[in-house]
Scaffold this active site. Structure first.
Site, PDB file in Angstrom:
ATOM      1  N   ASP A  38       1.082  -1.221   0.001  1.00 48.71           N
ATOM      2  CA  ASP A  38       0.117  -0.220   0.260  1.00 48.71           C
ATOM      3  C   ASP A  38       0.892   0.901   0.019  1.00 48.71           C
ATOM      4  OD1 ASP A  38      -1.537   2.371   0.980  1.00 48.71           O
ATOM      5  OD2 ASP A  38      -3.334   0.686   1.374  1.00 48.71           O
ATOM      6  N   ILE A  39       0.639   2.227  -1.079  1.00 46.32           N
ATOM      7  CA  ILE A  39       1.477   3.272  -0.907  1.00 46.32           C
ATOM      8  C   ILE A  39       1.500   4.192   0.079  1.00 46.32           C
ATOM      9  CG2 ILE A  39      -0.093   4.900  -2.315  1.00 46.32           C
ATOM     10  CD1 ILE A  39       2.114   5.289  -4.390  1.00 46.32           C
ATOM     11  N   ASN A  94     -12.711  -3.573   3.390  1.00 42.27           N
ATOM     12  CA  ASN A  94     -13.435  -2.567   3.416  1.00 42.27           C
ATOM     13  C   ASN A  94     -14.494  -2.348   2.412  1.00 42.27           C
ATOM     14  OD1 ASN A  94     -12.251  -1.292   5.594  1.00 42.27           O
ATOM     15  ND2 ASN A  94     -10.794  -0.018   4.269  1.00 42.27           N
ATOM     16  N   GLN A 101     -14.178   2.373   2.303  1.00 39.48           N
ATOM     17  CA  GLN A 101     -13.800   1.880   1.032  1.00 39.48           C
ATOM     18  C   GLN A 101     -13.593   3.176   0.249  1.00 39.48           C
ATOM     19  OE1 GLN A 101     -16.050  -0.784  -1.401  1.00 39.48           O
ATOM     20  NE2 GLN A 101     -14.126  -1.543  -2.582  1.00 39.48           N
ATOM     21  N   HIS A 107     -10.111  -5.608  -2.451  1.00 37.76           N
ATOM     22  CA  HIS A 107      -8.837  -5.754  -1.943  1.00 37.76           C
ATOM     23  C   HIS A 107      -8.845  -6.036  -0.379  1.00 37.76           C
ATOM     24  CE1 HIS A 107      -9.785  -1.355  -1.842  1.00 37.76           C
ATOM     25  NE2 HIS A 107      -9.028  -1.342  -0.778  1.00 37.76           N
ATOM     26  N   HIS A 109      -6.769  -5.868   2.854  1.00 38.46           N
ATOM     27  CA  HIS A 109      -5.590  -5.122   3.499  1.00 38.46           C
ATOM     28  C   HIS A 109      -4.944  -6.179   4.485  1.00 38.46           C
ATOM     29  CE1 HIS A 109      -6.749  -0.749   2.957  1.00 38.46           C
ATOM     30  NE2 HIS A 109      -8.160  -1.400   2.657  1.00 38.46           N
TER      31      HIS A 109
HETATM   32  P1  AMP Z   1      -9.803   1.395   0.679  1.00 37.99           P
HETATM   33  O1  AMP Z   1      -9.863   2.540   1.388  1.00 37.99           O
HETATM   34  O2  AMP Z   1     -10.141   0.140   1.684  1.00 37.99           O
HETATM   35  O3  AMP Z   1     -10.414   1.290  -0.537  1.00 37.99           O
HETATM   36  O4  AMP Z   1      -8.099   1.081   0.623  1.00 37.99           O
HETATM   37  C1  AMP Z   1      -7.521   1.688  -0.720  1.00 37.99           C
HETATM   38  C2  AMP Z   1      -5.920   1.836  -0.325  1.00 37.99           C
HETATM   39  O5  AMP Z   1      -5.398   1.707  -1.504  1.00 37.99           O
HETATM   40  C3  AMP Z   1      -5.542   2.578   0.584  1.00 37.99           C
HETATM   41  O6  AMP Z   1      -5.017   2.251   1.667  1.00 37.99           O
HETATM   42  C4  AMP Z   1      -4.668   3.496  -0.268  1.00 37.99           C
HETATM   43  O7  AMP Z   1      -3.414   4.071   0.489  1.00 37.99           O
HETATM   44  C5  AMP Z   1      -4.172   2.373  -1.395  1.00 37.99           C
HETATM   45  N1  AMP Z   1      -3.743   3.050  -2.609  1.00 37.99           N
HETATM   46  C6  AMP Z   1      -4.083   3.935  -3.398  1.00 37.99           C
HETATM   47  N2  AMP Z   1      -3.403   4.355  -4.451  1.00 37.99           N
HETATM   48  C7  AMP Z   1      -2.512   3.306  -4.219  1.00 37.99           C
HETATM   49  C8  AMP Z   1      -1.514   2.995  -5.394  1.00 37.99           C
HETATM   50  N3  AMP Z   1      -1.423   3.526  -6.514  1.00 37.99           N
HETATM   51  N4  AMP Z   1      -0.438   1.940  -4.947  1.00 37.99           N
HETATM   52  C9  AMP Z   1      -0.818   1.307  -3.862  1.00 37.99           C
HETATM   53  N5  AMP Z   1      -1.704   1.643  -3.057  1.00 37.99           N
HETATM   54  C10 AMP Z   1      -2.432   2.429  -3.247  1.00 37.99           C
END
Ligand code: AMP
Ligand code: ZN
Length: 153
Positions: A38-39, A94, A101, A107, A109
């Site tokens: 996760d970024i 989420n 979400q 996805h 986590h």
């Molecule tokens: P959610 O809030 O459960 O939809 O989680 C989305 C997750 O994606 C968040 O924790 C973000 O930090 C992560 N995210 C968003 N863009 C990227 C990316 N380009 N590479 C890796 N993780 C990402």
């Protein structure tokens, strides 16, 4: 593995990632899923398992794909725990804005946790009153009866 709709959404950031159109830091790849860092990690080593096919929510995912993603969890948990020295791990999906979400492509986590970290957990929990518990049991059981095991989409 069955598919009930187009496998990719051209506007979805995770579809772009699994197709290699946007860079990602991958730790594991299979035919049906990609695990990547996760970024914006809750803690360093925070990994996401992202399905290769686009499904917005867990409720939309074919059983076989959900089972595949879940089958990756024990090995990833062991690797993340060993690599980060985490004291614990949260595994969270989420679903929907109300649940936090932000990217509508399912996805999982995997979040390393440390005894002294400042992550706000546990969340507040309530209590059932009167026959609320039994009513919910009946309502959910009725829904499950009309949604047979193995039925997808
Ligand atoms: P959610 O809030 O459960 O939809 O989680 C989305 C997750 O994606 C968040 O924790 C973000 O930090 C992560 N995210 C968003 N863009 C990227 C990316 N380009 N590479 C890796 N993780 C990402
Ligand atoms: Zn997508």
């Amino acid at each position: 593995m069955s598919q009930s709709h187009a496998p990719h959404d051209p506007h979805c950031i995770f579809c772009k990632i699994v197709q290699g159109q946007i860079p990602s830091t991958r730790v594991l790849e299979t035919e049906h899923a990609v695990a990547l860092l996760d970024i914006h990690p809750v803690n360093p080593g925070h990994v996401l398992i992202v399905t290769r096919d686009h499904h917005a929510h867990l409720a939309d995912v074919p059983d076989s794909l959900a089972a595949h993603a879940a089958s990756l969890l024990p090995r990833l948990c062991r690797a993340i725990r060993a690599a980060t020295g985490a004291d614990g791990l949260n595994v969270i999906v989420n679903n929907g804005r109300a649940a936090g979400q932000t990217i509508d492509h399912v996805h999982w986590h995997i979040i390393p946790r440390f005894d002294d970290d400042s992550v706000n957990w546990p969340w507040p929990q309530g209590q059932y009153v009167g026959d609320e518990l039994a009513q919910l049991q009946a309502r959910i059981a009725t829904e499950l009866e009309s949604d047979a095991v193995g039925e997808e989409g």
